[in-house]
Motif scaffolding. Structure first.
Motif, short mmCIF file in Angstrom:
data_model
loop_
_atom_site.label_atom_id
_atom_site.label_comp_id
_atom_site.label_asym_id
_atom_site.label_seq_id
_atom_site.Cartn_x
_atom_site.Cartn_y
_atom_site.Cartn_z
N VAL A 5 0.86 -1.04 -0.10
CA VAL A 5 -0.08 -0.12 0.01
C VAL A 5 1.01 1.16 -0.04
O VAL A 5 1.85 1.43 0.80
CB VAL A 5 -0.96 0.08 1.32
CG1 VAL A 5 -1.55 1.10 1.22
CG2 VAL A 5 -1.91 -1.15 1.18
N ASP A 6 0.64 2.08 -1.02
CA ASP A 6 1.34 3.40 -1.03
C ASP A 6 0.77 4.52 0.16
O ASP A 6 -0.26 4.48 0.40
CB ASP A 6 1.19 4.29 -2.08
CG ASP A 6 1.89 5.39 -2.26
OD1 ASP A 6 2.93 5.56 -2.17
OD2 ASP A 6 1.01 6.33 -2.49
N ASP A 7 1.71 4.72 0.88
CA ASP A 7 1.38 5.69 2.37
C ASP A 7 0.70 6.86 1.68
O ASP A 7 -0.10 7.38 2.47
CB ASP A 7 2.68 6.18 3.00
CG ASP A 7 2.40 6.84 4.22
OD1 ASP A 7 2.37 6.02 5.07
OD2 ASP A 7 2.06 8.04 4.08
N HIS A 8 1.03 7.57 0.71
CA HIS A 8 0.37 8.95 0.17
C HIS A 8 -0.97 8.59 -0.18
O HIS A 8 -1.83 9.31 0.14
CB HIS A 8 1.20 9.69 -0.41
CG HIS A 8 0.66 11.28 -1.02
ND1 HIS A 8 0.62 12.09 0.07
CD2 HIS A 8 -0.02 11.59 -1.99
CE1 HIS A 8 0.10 12.91 -0.60
NE2 HIS A 8 -0.09 12.50 -2.00
N SER A 9 -0.78 7.74 -1.48
CA SER A 9 -2.26 7.82 -2.05
C SER A 9 -3.12 6.45 -1.63
O SER A 9 -4.24 6.54 -1.98
CB SER A 9 -1.98 7.46 -3.40
OG SER A 9 -1.16 6.07 -3.60
N GLN A 25 -12.58 10.31 -2.29
CA GLN A 25 -12.05 9.83 -3.59
C GLN A 25 -11.30 8.73 -3.45
O GLN A 25 -10.71 8.34 -2.51
CB GLN A 25 -11.18 11.14 -3.95
CG GLN A 25 -11.82 12.37 -3.92
CD GLN A 25 -12.84 12.63 -5.08
OE1 GLN A 25 -12.74 11.89 -5.94
NE2 GLN A 25 -14.01 13.10 -4.57
N PRO A 26 -11.22 7.92 -4.85
CA PRO A 26 -10.38 6.87 -4.72
C PRO A 26 -9.05 6.86 -4.67
O PRO A 26 -8.69 8.04 -5.01
CB PRO A 26 -10.88 5.90 -6.06
CG PRO A 26 -11.27 7.24 -6.91
CD PRO A 26 -12.07 8.07 -5.90
N PRO A 27 -8.28 6.06 -4.36
CA PRO A 27 -6.59 6.13 -4.17
C PRO A 27 -6.18 6.63 -5.62
O PRO A 27 -5.26 7.47 -5.47
CB PRO A 27 -6.11 4.77 -3.88
CG PRO A 27 -7.29 4.12 -3.29
CD PRO A 27 -8.41 4.66 -3.84
N ILE A 28 -6.72 6.05 -6.84
CA ILE A 28 -5.90 6.50 -7.93
C ILE A 28 -6.08 8.21 -8.14
O ILE A 28 -5.16 8.85 -9.09
CB ILE A 28 -6.62 5.91 -9.29
CG1 ILE A 28 -5.89 6.20 -10.58
CG2 ILE A 28 -7.84 6.30 -9.45
CD1 ILE A 28 -4.34 5.52 -10.48
#
Length: 317
Positions: A176-180, A303-306
């Protein structure tokens, strides 16, 4: 403070100042704008003292609060909350303080929600978030029991005579990317060094396809494969990334992937009864697509992660 029927907004106050500076009498300008002369003089005085900042609304909080609960009493409220996890209705009678006052004290100190505290120690959890995608990636493994063909106890019930002992386990590796909060997962039969290293390489390739071109740091728990595995260290070196370990017995440090694991269980692994292990495995990719591209995230303002990968500088409040 401004409201929907206010005669003067910040723009109106600027207009007031401009008209008076042009040489017109304050009383005439006040009458035109439908306000009293004292009000007009108040904003002119604030503008002369503080400039443009003086035209902004001020906080309605008083400068002094003589009847505020003493600091010693607030400390006792916080102690009971952190040590015994009691709520306002329990703390109030113990200390002889109204429950509503106890609640305000807990809000003031950030203790009004138990989810904001570390349950064993009672300390307030310090939330953190990296500044841009790829700066930190969390990795963890979730172990799940395999499902026999025809379905397990969720399909037939625990008393249906379908023993699942000896079926073994699936190991769901997740990054999992921490920011997004962009996530990537794979199912493997083990969590050995070679498996973990291969997963890291493929996860980095996935993030690159989504626009995260470089991973700077990788955060994992203290499993042997991450501490001592030569293949894992070689995979980190190939990515020019730095490996970081959490403190022992502190899963909160790796909290974003731990929270993703919980979502993984609720919305994929246990979302419905599966008739076979293959059926559950095939449902993983559609879940990940929904999670990354369509599922709203409370930390990203729905909002979604992308979305955050595509707009890394956007502020989400």
């Amino acid at each position: 403070m401004s409201h929907r029927n206010a005669r003067l907004t910040v723009h109106g106050r600027r207009l007031l100042v401009e008209r008076v500076r042009s040489g017109r009498p304050v009383a005439h300008v006040a009458a035109e704008m439908g306000i009293s002369r004292p009000t007009a003089h108040k904003w002119l005085r604030r503008w002369r003292q503080h400039g443009e900042a003086g035209l902004l609304d001020r906080s309605s909080r008083p400068h002094r609060t003589p009847h505020r609960t003493p600091a010693a009493a607030e400390a006792r409220v916080c102690h009971l909350r952190q040590q015994r996890k009691l709520g306002p209705a329990r703390i109030g009678p113990i200390l002889g303080i109204p429950a509503s006052t106890v609640h305000r004290i807990l809000v003031r100190h950030g203790l009004n929600r138990l989810t904001w505290m570390d349950r064993p120690t009672g300390t307030v959890i310090r939330r953190y978030e990296r500044d841009h995608p790829g700066e930190l990636v969390h990795i963890d493994v979730k172990k799940l029991g395999r499902i026999p063909d025809g379905g397990g106890h969720k399909v037939h019930g625990r008393q249906a005579g379908r023993p699942i002992r000896g079926m073994g386990f699936d190991y769901v590796h997740s990054a999992v990317d921490d920011h997004s909060r962009l996530a990537y997962s794979e199912i493997h039969p083990d969590e050995k060094v070679a498996t973990c290293a291969g997963f890291l390489t493929r996860a980095a390739a996935f993030f690159q396809r989504q626009g995260i071109t470089h991973i700077e740091r990788v955060l994992t728990d203290n499993a042997w494969a991450y501490r001592k595995g030569l293949a894992w260290k070689a995979a980190l070196a190939d990515l020019s990334a730095v490996g970081t370990l959490t403190r022992a017995y502190r899963p909160q440090t790796n909290g974003k992937v731990e929270r993703f694991n919980r979502t993984l269980l609720d919305e994929w692994a246990y979302q419905r009864p599966y008739a076979s292990n293959t059926e559950r495995a095939e449902a993983l990719e559609p879940f990940l697509h929904t999670y990354n591209y369509h599922r709203c995230h409370t930390a990203l303002a729905g909002q979604p992660p992308i979305t955050r990968v595509n707009n890394p500088t956007r502020q989400y409040t």
